[in-house]
Design an enzyme around this catalytic site. Structure first.
Site, short mmCIF file in Angstrom:
data_model
loop_
_atom_site.label_atom_id
_atom_site.label_comp_id
_atom_site.label_asym_id
_atom_site.label_seq_id
_atom_site.Cartn_x
_atom_site.Cartn_y
_atom_site.Cartn_z
CG MET A 56 7.30 -1.62 1.15
SD MET A 56 7.95 -2.45 -0.28
CE MET A 56 6.73 -2.02 -1.58
CB CYS A 71 12.23 1.47 -7.30
SG CYS A 71 11.39 1.47 -5.61
CG LEU A 93 -2.05 -1.09 1.24
CD1 LEU A 93 -2.75 -0.86 2.56
CD2 LEU A 93 -3.04 -1.01 0.22
CB SER A 94 2.14 3.30 -2.76
OG SER A 94 1.13 3.77 -3.44
N GLY A 95 -0.13 4.18 -0.43
CA GLY A 95 -0.87 5.58 -0.18
C GLY A 95 -1.86 6.10 -1.20
N GLY A 96 -1.23 5.48 -2.58
CA GLY A 96 -2.07 5.93 -3.62
C GLY A 96 -3.42 5.32 -4.05
CB VAL A 97 -6.13 5.94 -6.46
CG1 VAL A 97 -5.41 6.27 -7.40
CG2 VAL A 97 -7.71 5.39 -6.50
CG ASP A 98 -3.02 3.31 -9.44
OD1 ASP A 98 -4.09 3.44 -9.75
OD2 ASP A 98 -2.05 3.87 -10.13
CB SER A 99 -1.37 0.63 -3.84
OG SER A 99 -1.51 1.66 -2.91
CB CYS A 157 9.83 8.69 -5.69
SG CYS A 157 10.91 7.45 -5.07
#
Length: 392
Positions: free
Chosen positions: A32, A101, A7-13, A198
């Site tokens: 992460m 990455c 979970l990156s914090g974005g909508v996709d994940s 990033c």
């Protein structure tokens, strides 16, 4: 199936993890943390791994009702991605940090830890598809060509294909993903996408490199060997660049000049005419094969029938027998007319292309496709035209 969802914090994940929950899997979310300064705030759509991203990931996990953890991988990210980025530029190459990455952090670390913790698979919000073929799982382009991320995923290698889930691979568009986030009440449906590098959230790559590599004054020369300008470090230039050259003398024919090569060993930047950027042979090393049943042979009959150019055709319509090469994350693939494999100590590939392509630089990733299927990933060593090397 026990699934570890990144979970990156974005909508996709977030939507990807929620889709895994809806599919009936036992899902655990993990964020992460890659930044050494996580207290820094995201600058609009630039950057990631900020304090806001971690909080958004935690809220999404709470809404989904799944356990959530934060892993501090800042040291690993610094060593394997940021340090590599700087070293590659110092060597005169043009790296893609997103590829590294995915290789070292988002898949190697995630997969290794998932296995150690007893998870059956990992789940991410990448736009790519895992297709079950006659000889096992295959990596294919995502259905949404505008968002397809198979290029940066090819580095993961074949061993991870049976243990990864990409719920957004069949997503028709980003708008659809946002609508799903709204339907599920995830709270990130309108969050802007992150872009650029990033760990350089202000977008100033030259400033970042200067802070790490300093200045190293040198010459800018043309293809005849004449000094036409000065620079403060060859790493500030990449093949295809036109702006920011600050050349003192115009070309004899008055035409604009472009960077066609950087030479780390002599601290020189080479400039020349636009046509010198077009190459039709690429030599690659550090090859990662994702298809044990396909070693990149060219089907001459299918290639001839398909034609030299992708043109306006959808990538999903590319003949599944035709081999193509892609050198940028969202670049147009080029039809491959021949593949030569050589090297005793280290395998290398030389690809011949049906049509010349521009701006190929050493250090870039090259991904081979058979139709929509990913066949291999490799690092470009040099690119050539008929009369010799134009990038090295």
């Amino acid at each position: 199936m026990r699934v570890l969802a990144a979970l990156s914090g974005g909508v996709d994940s977030a939507v990807a993890a929620a889709k895994a929950v809806e599919a009936g899997h036992e899902v655990v979310g993990v964020h992460m943390a890659l930044s050494s300064q996580p207290q820094e705030c995201r600058l609009g759509s630039r950057g990631c791994c900020s304090v806001e991203d971690a909080a958004d990931a935690a809220r999404a996990a709470e809404i989904m009702g799944i356990p959530f953890y934060v892993w501090d991988l800042a040291e690993e990210f610094e060593q394997t991605v940021i340090t590599d980025f700087v070293e590659q530029y110092a060597a005169g190459h043009t790296p893609n940090p997103c590829v590294r990455c995915n290789e070292f952090v988002k898949f190697r670390e995630l997969a290794q830890r998932a296995r150690a913790l007893g998870f059956d698979a990992v789940c991410t919000g990448h736009y790519a598809r895992i297709v079950e073929g006659p000889n096992g799982p295959q990596l294919h382009r995502g259905k949404d060509e505008a968002k397809d991320q198979s290029y940066v995923l090819a580095i993961m290698g074949p061993q991870e294909l049976p243990r990864v889930i990409f719920p957004l691979g069949e997503a028709p568009s980003k708008a659809w993903v946002r609508s799903e986030a709204e339907r599920m009440g995830l709270g990130v449906s309108n969050k802007p996408d992150s872009y650029d590098i990033c760990f350089i959230p202000d977008g100033d790559t030259q400033g970042f490199l200067k802070s790490h590599l300093g200045s190293k004054p040198g010459e800018i020369i043309d293809t005849d060997g004449q000094v036409v300008g000065r620079h403060e470090g060859y790493w500030n230039f990449t093949v295809g660049q036109r702006r920011g050259l600050n050349l003192g003398n115009p070309a004899a024919d008055g035409r604009p000049r472009y960077v066609v090569e950087t030479r780390a060993e002599t601290n020189q930047v080479i400039v020349g005419a636009s046509e010198l950027l077009s190459v039709d042979r690429i030599t690659c090393s550090d090859i990662v094969w994702l298809a044990n049943d396909d070693q990149g042979d060219v089907d001459e009959a299918a290639t001839s029938a398909f034609g030299a150019s992708i043109g306006e055709r959808s990538l999903g319509e590319v003949d599944e027998r035709v081999l193509t090469a892609q050198i940028r994350a969202h670049g147009t693939p080029s039809v491959v007319t021949s593949v030569q494999r050589f090297g005793e100590e280290e395998e290398k590939l030389e690809l011949s292309l049906a049509l010349p392509i521009r701006g190929v630089a050493a250090g870039q990733s090259m991904v081979l496709y058979r139709g929509t299927r990913v066949i291999a990933e490799a690092t470009i060593e040099r690119a050539n035209r008929g009369e010799g090397s134009m990038a090295s």
